[in-house]
Design a protein around this motif. Structure first.
Motif, PDB file in Angstrom:
ATOM      1  N   LEU A 102     -62.790 -26.224 139.970  1.00 48.29           N
ATOM      2  CA  LEU A 102     -62.497 -27.133 138.861  1.00 48.29           C
ATOM      3  C   LEU A 102     -63.584 -27.127 137.800  1.00 48.29           C
ATOM      4  O   LEU A 102     -63.377 -27.627 136.690  1.00 48.29           O
ATOM      5  CB  LEU A 102     -62.299 -28.561 139.375  1.00 48.29           C
ATOM      6  CG  LEU A 102     -61.095 -28.821 140.283  1.00 48.29           C
ATOM      7  CD1 LEU A 102     -60.943 -30.307 140.536  1.00 48.29           C
ATOM      8  CD2 LEU A 102     -59.818 -28.250 139.694  1.00 48.29           C
ATOM      9  N   ARG A 103     -64.733 -26.574 138.107  1.00 48.68           N
ATOM     10  CA  ARG A 103     -65.790 -26.460 137.089  1.00 48.68           C
ATOM     11  C   ARG A 103     -65.377 -25.503 135.973  1.00 48.68           C
ATOM     12  O   ARG A 103     -66.006 -25.477 134.912  1.00 48.68           O
ATOM     13  CB  ARG A 103     -67.086 -25.992 137.748  1.00 48.68           C
ATOM     14  CG  ARG A 103     -67.678 -27.017 138.721  1.00 48.68           C
ATOM     15  CD  ARG A 103     -69.051 -26.598 139.231  1.00 48.68           C
ATOM     16  NE  ARG A 103     -69.670 -27.682 139.979  1.00 48.68           N
ATOM     17  CZ  ARG A 103     -69.658 -27.793 141.315  1.00 48.68           C
ATOM     18  NH1 ARG A 103     -69.058 -26.855 142.046  1.00 48.68           N
ATOM     19  NH2 ARG A 103     -70.228 -28.823 141.911  1.00 48.68           N
ATOM     20  N   LEU A 157     -65.562 -31.644 137.649  1.00 54.10           N
ATOM     21  CA  LEU A 157     -66.424 -32.337 138.600  1.00 54.10           C
ATOM     22  C   LEU A 157     -67.556 -33.045 137.869  1.00 54.10           C
ATOM     23  O   LEU A 157     -67.859 -34.220 138.142  1.00 54.10           O
ATOM     24  CB  LEU A 157     -66.966 -31.355 139.639  1.00 54.10           C
ATOM     25  CG  LEU A 157     -65.917 -30.636 140.481  1.00 54.10           C
ATOM     26  CD1 LEU A 157     -66.591 -29.782 141.559  1.00 54.10           C
ATOM     27  CD2 LEU A 157     -64.943 -31.618 141.120  1.00 54.10           C
ATOM     28  N   ALA A 158     -68.176 -32.356 136.927  1.00 52.85           N
ATOM     29  CA  ALA A 158     -69.248 -32.985 136.149  1.00 52.85           C
ATOM     30  C   ALA A 158     -68.705 -34.109 135.282  1.00 52.85           C
ATOM     31  O   ALA A 158     -69.332 -35.173 135.152  1.00 52.85           O
ATOM     32  CB  ALA A 158     -69.948 -31.943 135.279  1.00 52.85           C
ATOM     33  N   ILE A 178     -67.125 -41.810 135.457  1.00 53.29           N
ATOM     34  CA  ILE A 178     -66.988 -42.925 136.403  1.00 53.29           C
ATOM     35  C   ILE A 178     -68.330 -43.630 136.577  1.00 53.29           C
ATOM     36  O   ILE A 178     -68.403 -44.868 136.608  1.00 53.29           O
ATOM     37  CB  ILE A 178     -66.426 -42.423 137.747  1.00 53.29           C
ATOM     38  CG1 ILE A 178     -64.985 -41.923 137.563  1.00 53.29           C
ATOM     39  CG2 ILE A 178     -66.463 -43.537 138.794  1.00 53.29           C
ATOM     40  CD1 ILE A 178     -64.389 -41.265 138.792  1.00 53.29           C
ATOM     41  N   ASN A 179     -69.417 -42.869 136.639  1.00 55.26           N
ATOM     42  CA  ASN A 179     -70.741 -43.494 136.777  1.00 55.26           C
ATOM     43  C   ASN A 179     -71.106 -44.304 135.540  1.00 55.26           C
ATOM     44  O   ASN A 179     -71.783 -45.334 135.630  1.00 55.26           O
ATOM     45  CB  ASN A 179     -71.797 -42.435 137.058  1.00 55.26           C
ATOM     46  CG  ASN A 179     -71.719 -41.898 138.470  1.00 55.26           C
ATOM     47  OD1 ASN A 179     -70.980 -42.430 139.303  1.00 55.26           O
ATOM     48  ND2 ASN A 179     -72.462 -40.841 138.751  1.00 55.26           N
ATOM     49  N   LEU A 204     -66.624 -33.842 145.370  1.00 56.15           N
ATOM     50  CA  LEU A 204     -67.214 -35.115 144.977  1.00 56.15           C
ATOM     51  C   LEU A 204     -67.320 -36.047 146.175  1.00 56.15           C
ATOM     52  O   LEU A 204     -66.439 -36.052 147.050  1.00 56.15           O
ATOM     53  CB  LEU A 204     -66.356 -35.803 143.900  1.00 56.15           C
ATOM     54  CG  LEU A 204     -66.123 -35.073 142.587  1.00 56.15           C
ATOM     55  CD1 LEU A 204     -65.078 -35.818 141.755  1.00 56.15           C
ATOM     56  CD2 LEU A 204     -67.418 -34.918 141.800  1.00 56.15           C
ATOM     57  N   ARG A 205     -68.392 -36.854 146.190  1.00 55.95           N
ATOM     58  CA  ARG A 205     -68.486 -38.005 147.092  1.00 55.95           C
ATOM     59  C   ARG A 205     -68.426 -39.250 146.231  1.00 55.95           C
ATOM     60  O   ARG A 205     -69.175 -39.367 145.249  1.00 55.95           O
ATOM     61  CB  ARG A 205     -69.778 -37.978 147.907  1.00 55.95           C
ATOM     62  CG  ARG A 205     -69.803 -36.946 149.002  1.00 55.95           C
ATOM     63  CD  ARG A 205     -70.918 -37.215 150.015  1.00 55.95           C
ATOM     64  NE  ARG A 205     -70.986 -36.137 151.007  1.00 55.95           N
ATOM     65  CZ  ARG A 205     -71.794 -35.090 150.911  1.00 55.95           C
ATOM     66  NH1 ARG A 205     -72.626 -34.998 149.876  1.00 55.95           N
ATOM     67  NH2 ARG A 205     -71.796 -34.162 151.843  1.00 55.95           N
TER      68      ARG A 205
END
Length: 448
Positions: A358-359, A366-367, A373-374, A387-388
């Motif tokens: 997906l990168r 992913l990035a 979200i962060n 992802l975790r």
């Protein structure tokens, strides 16, 4: 196709004040539509596509084929825009094959299917065909297709980049034969060669030599659709050699194909039932399909809901709770942004695995998911292949999309449960889901 640029930017994602209870018709599958267009263009007789998706990606494919000499006639009836019907559903497209020719220019936008499926078609054209697209398209890998086509007899000028822009110097035919590729960065490399292979003089034998091949359901879709138009395909799923696909040279038949709803595009609507503890029905869900989105039935049920498939469609009902999940999404990577959004709202941690590829998608997904979200207060960590996600109380803010349609729908999902989320460039959803904002607000308005 409705102009989503009319919506505010950033777009205020609606907050759900109660449980959703709606029926949401979803437009046709992009993956099926674009494969069907290529196969119909290479057929020996005209064919029809019923209920194709009319979105940016599919219109780019249609325009590219027209540039190569293929006739595509669109008919849209009033019934396709009736109340409750989704925008982006063309009633029918008639595809009339013709001698492929250049010189021609192809705008791929940022559509992986266009930039990868059409170079083999261009190699069959008589004359040069130049490919270019959005800035991001220059960063997406094409080496698997370029290197393979050279082995099979094509002449391509890409400046040694293995990426766009490039020119395919079509010679009117292609030898074909055996080729080895590493398709671990995109299963579309395999599908691209298989779709045009019946028109190669020797057909093709494609051998994948790299690590795990992602998104296998999309290759199964390609094989099924080839067989439906008369091609002979030997493949691993039916007892063939592992990681080897063989397509014999043959004429392709013109068919009358009804395009299934795009099950991956149904994800945000079904997930809305999980977020709100409500119920959403997607009509015309097929009982049998090769679409990766069919995995939503199992994944969303594991995350806390229940589903029922009837003649009316697929009905998903949320339980009022979102559970964390440990899941390998390698075969269904396109579902990752939506699953990540749900995981950020869950009551326990999640691990999403098998999606390092997906990168290299519309953006580095992913990035992008980690960053966005962060930024809303989440706790997401990238791993080597996924992802975790540890749930945290989220706050409002701008959710950036990076011109990625699935990032936009992921932001809208979070906005259902978090007040004040604003989705930047929601218009990017027009890539595969025309007028998503209207469909989203319409879903929430039912029964309100």
């Amino acid at each position: 196709m409705t102009d989503t640029s009319a919506h505010p930017d950033p777009w205020p994602a609606p907050y759900a004040s109660g449980a959703v209870d709606a029926t949401v018709p979803v437009p046709g599958s992009k993956s099926v539509t674009n494969r069907a267009l290529v196969l119909a263009a290479l057929a020996s007789e005209p064919g029809w596509l019923r209920r194709p998706l009319r979105s940016r990606d599919t219109l780019l494919m249609a325009e590219a084929l027209r540039a190569l000499g293929v006739g595509i006639e669109e008919t849209v009836s009033s019934s396709s825009t009736a109340a409750g019907a989704p925008d982006g559903c063309g009633e029918a497209w008639r595809v009339i094959p013709a001698g492929l020719h250049g010189p021609a220019s192809v705008d791929v936008g940022n559509a992986g299917t266009v930039m990868r499926f059409l170079p083999p078609v261009a190699a069959l054209a008589d004359g040069p065909v130049r490919f270019d697209g959005d800035a991001r398209s220059h960063e997406r890998p094409l080496h698997g297709v370029i290197d393979a086509l050279r082995v099979l007899g094509a002449r391509i000028d890409d400046g040694g980049r293995g990426a766009l822009p490039m020119t395919v110097h079509g010679g009117g035919a292609l030898d074909g034969g055996k080729v080895e590729i590493d398709a671990s960065s995109s299963s579309q490399f395999v599908s691209a060669l298989l779709l045009s292979a019946p028109r190669f003089n020797q057909g093709v034998e494609v051998r994948h030599t790299g690590p795990r091949l992602p998104s296998m359901p999309h290759i199964r879709m390609t094989v099924d659709m080839l067989r439906a138009v008369g091609a002979q395909v030997d493949e691993p799923e039916t007892g063939g050699e592992p990681n080897v696909w063989r397509v014999s040279p043959s004429a392709l038949l013109g068919r009358d194909l009804v395009v299934e709803p795009d099950l991956s595009n149904a994800q945000p609507f079904l997930a809305a039932a999980l977020v709100t503890g409500g119920r959403v029905t997607v009509p015309d869900w097929p009982a049998r399909t090769t679409q990766p989105g069919d995995a939503l039935r199992e994944i969303l049920t594991e995350m806390g809901g229940s589903c029922e498939l009837t003649e009316a469609g697929l009905t998903f009902t949320g339980s009022g709770r979102i559970r964390g999940i440990d899941v390998d999404l390698g075969e269904v990577g396109e579902l990752t942004p939506g699953i990540a959004a749900l995981a950020a709202l869950a009551d326990s941690p999640s691990t999403l695995r098998g999606v390092a590829h997906l990168r290299l998608h519309e953006t580095d997904r992913l990035a992008a998911l980690t960053r966005e979200i962060n930024a809303l207060g989440g706790d997401v960590t990238e791993t080597g292949d996924g992802l975790r996600i540890r749930p945290r109380p989220l706050r409002g803010g701008v959710f950036h999309t990076y011109d990625d349609h699935r990032m936009a729908t992921a932001g809208a999902l979070i906005g259902l449960a978090v007040e004040g989320v604003r989705v930047e460039n929601v218009a990017t959803t027009a890539k595969t889901l025309p007028d998503f904002p209207r469909m989203w607000t319409g879903m929430l308005a039912v029964g309100a």
